[in-house]
Design an enzyme around this catalytic site. Structure first.
Site, mmCIF file in Angstrom:
data_model
loop_
_atom_site.group_PDB
_atom_site.id
_atom_site.type_symbol
_atom_site.label_atom_id
_atom_site.label_comp_id
_atom_site.label_asym_id
_atom_site.label_seq_id
_atom_site.Cartn_x
_atom_site.Cartn_y
_atom_site.Cartn_z
ATOM 1 N N LYS A 141 -46.588 -20.604 -27.055
ATOM 2 C CA LYS A 141 -47.460 -21.632 -26.492
ATOM 3 C C LYS A 141 -47.563 -21.467 -24.982
ATOM 4 O O LYS A 141 -46.552 -21.425 -24.274
ATOM 5 C CB LYS A 141 -46.933 -23.033 -26.817
ATOM 6 C CG LYS A 141 -47.199 -23.481 -28.228
ATOM 7 C CD LYS A 141 -46.673 -24.881 -28.485
ATOM 8 C CE LYS A 141 -47.728 -25.913 -28.236
ATOM 9 N NZ LYS A 141 -47.273 -27.265 -28.702
ATOM 10 N N VAL A 142 -48.802 -21.405 -24.511
ATOM 11 C CA VAL A 142 -49.096 -21.242 -23.089
ATOM 12 C C VAL A 142 -50.057 -22.355 -22.688
ATOM 13 O O VAL A 142 -51.100 -22.523 -23.330
ATOM 14 C CB VAL A 142 -49.726 -19.862 -22.814
ATOM 15 C CG1 VAL A 142 -50.164 -19.750 -21.359
ATOM 16 C CG2 VAL A 142 -48.752 -18.744 -23.174
#
Length: 382
Positions: A141-142
């Site tokens: 997750k970014v």
């Protein structure tokens, strides 16, 4: 006997992911039951979820003691606990991942929220998490900050699966779509395969209504010319924004740019409806699930919302039919002077701050428990 609405969502082409993770969920067999009985086909996590899981109960005490006695730092202990849970959840979802031919069965793990404005550091941590987990059904997750979007592009170009998160508006979402396409085009130009690269884009819903409803309430309280219109628009902004994101998704996958990538083996970057738990008690507890049912999308539900939807959800494919109504709502909000682009920027910043605070609280809780670990008794010879 009433059919399970969660399973009906899957029949309508929408995946159901659980927005929760923790040792108790895994060790008790609850996740396995949700996968088997309710069709749950993915798990999302974030710093706030791990804070609740680790800091609020004693399931991790033995692991903390063991790691502390090995001399691990607070940061290393936190990382080890998170990676262990993500790895086990990925293993429990592995069969689903295989059955879906790699389209589903994913677990998301987030880079440190303190890196949200540092592209290079986000890339380094994303690579490190991917290498440490060594599982094809993990998504890194970014956050979709100005620094996070190019980091996501770089990770995808390296063949690392990415969940681009903290999306609140279509302006930034359009940048995310372009980053995904650009990463795949780079891989294609380098002769690298596209089929194994998976990405999703997480669009947060309920937080939009929380912010915009407060603006509408102030306009309605003023009893001016727009008061009645403001009151009527309450609770509609989030769904309208999500509908607009869905419109962009449909247009992007129908366009020539993605058709060329699909011919080379690319998968669409599916939209994830995140923050689906209802925050205003005046609204139905399944509001954001029922409103956003569509094929080729994902709804990630916190446990309370999942239970509510199982009990009284009303699954019906409402998108893309709701897109036109959503665009009318966006026009009405603009006429009242509510700038949704500015709201999206504010919500993004607030989201980063909230995750940073949760990350810091978790680290402090681990430090406190680590400090209470007694030193091992020395061995005594007979």
């Amino acid at each position: 006997m009433r059919s399970n609405p969660l399973l009906t969502l899957r029949q309508l082409g929408q995946s159901v992911w659980l927005d929760a993770l923790g040792r108790g969920l895994l060790a008790s067999g609850r996740l396995a039951r949700l996968i088997e009985e309710d069709g749950v086909s993915g798990v999302t996590s974030n710093p706030a979820i791990f804070e609740r899981a680790i800091a609020a109960n004693r399931d991790y005490d033995a692991a903390i003691v063991r790691l502390a006695r090995r001399g691990e730092t607070d940061a290393a202990i936190m990382r080890a606990l998170v990676l262990r849970d993500v790895a086990e959840a990925a293993d429990q979802l592995h069969a689903r991942h295989v059955r879906s031919a790699g389209d589903d069965g994913f677990v998301s793990v987030e880079v440190s929220p303190h890196l949200a404005y540092d592209t290079a550091a986000t890339i380094r941590e994303g690579c490190a998490l991917w290498t440490a987990l060594r599982r094809p059904n993990v998504l890194i997750k970014v956050p979709a900050t100005a620094a996070g979007v190019p980091a996501a592009r770089a990770l995808l170009a390296e063949g690392i699966n990415v969940n681009v998160t903290l999306l609140f508006g279509t302006k930034r979402y359009a940048e995310v779509v372009d980053a995904y396409f650009s990463a795949l085009e780079e891989r294609r130009a380098g002769g690298k395969p596209l089929h194994a690269v998976v990405s999703v884009a997480s669009f947060f819903v309920s937080r939009i209504d929380t912010l915009v409803d407060a603006m509408l309430d102030r306009i309605a309280a003023g009893r001016g010319a727009g008061a009645g219109r403001a009151a009527a628009l309450r609770g509609r902004a989030a769904t309208a924004c999500a509908c607009d994101a869905f419109r962009l998704f449909m247009e992007s996958i129908a366009g020539a740019r993605f058709r060329a990538l699909r011919d080379a083996g690319a998968r669409p970057q599916r939209l994830v409806w995140a923050s689906t738990g209802t925050k205003d008690p005046a609204y139905p507890d399944t509001k954001y699930v029922d409103a956003l049912v569509a094929a080729d999308t994902i709804s990630t539900l916190p446990p309370e919302t999942l239970e509510a939807y199982r009990a009284h959800g009303r699954p019906r494919r409402r998108l893309p039919d709701a897109v036109r109504e959503g665009r009318a709502t966006l026009r009405d909000l603009a006429l009242l002077g509510i700038g949704l682009d500015e709201a999206a920027v504010q919500l993004e910043r607030e989201g980063v701050r909230k995750f940073q605070a949760a990350h810091d609280r978790l680290r402090a809780a681990i430090a406190l428990r680590r400090s209470a670990v007694p030193e091992q008794e020395p061995c005594v010879s007979a």
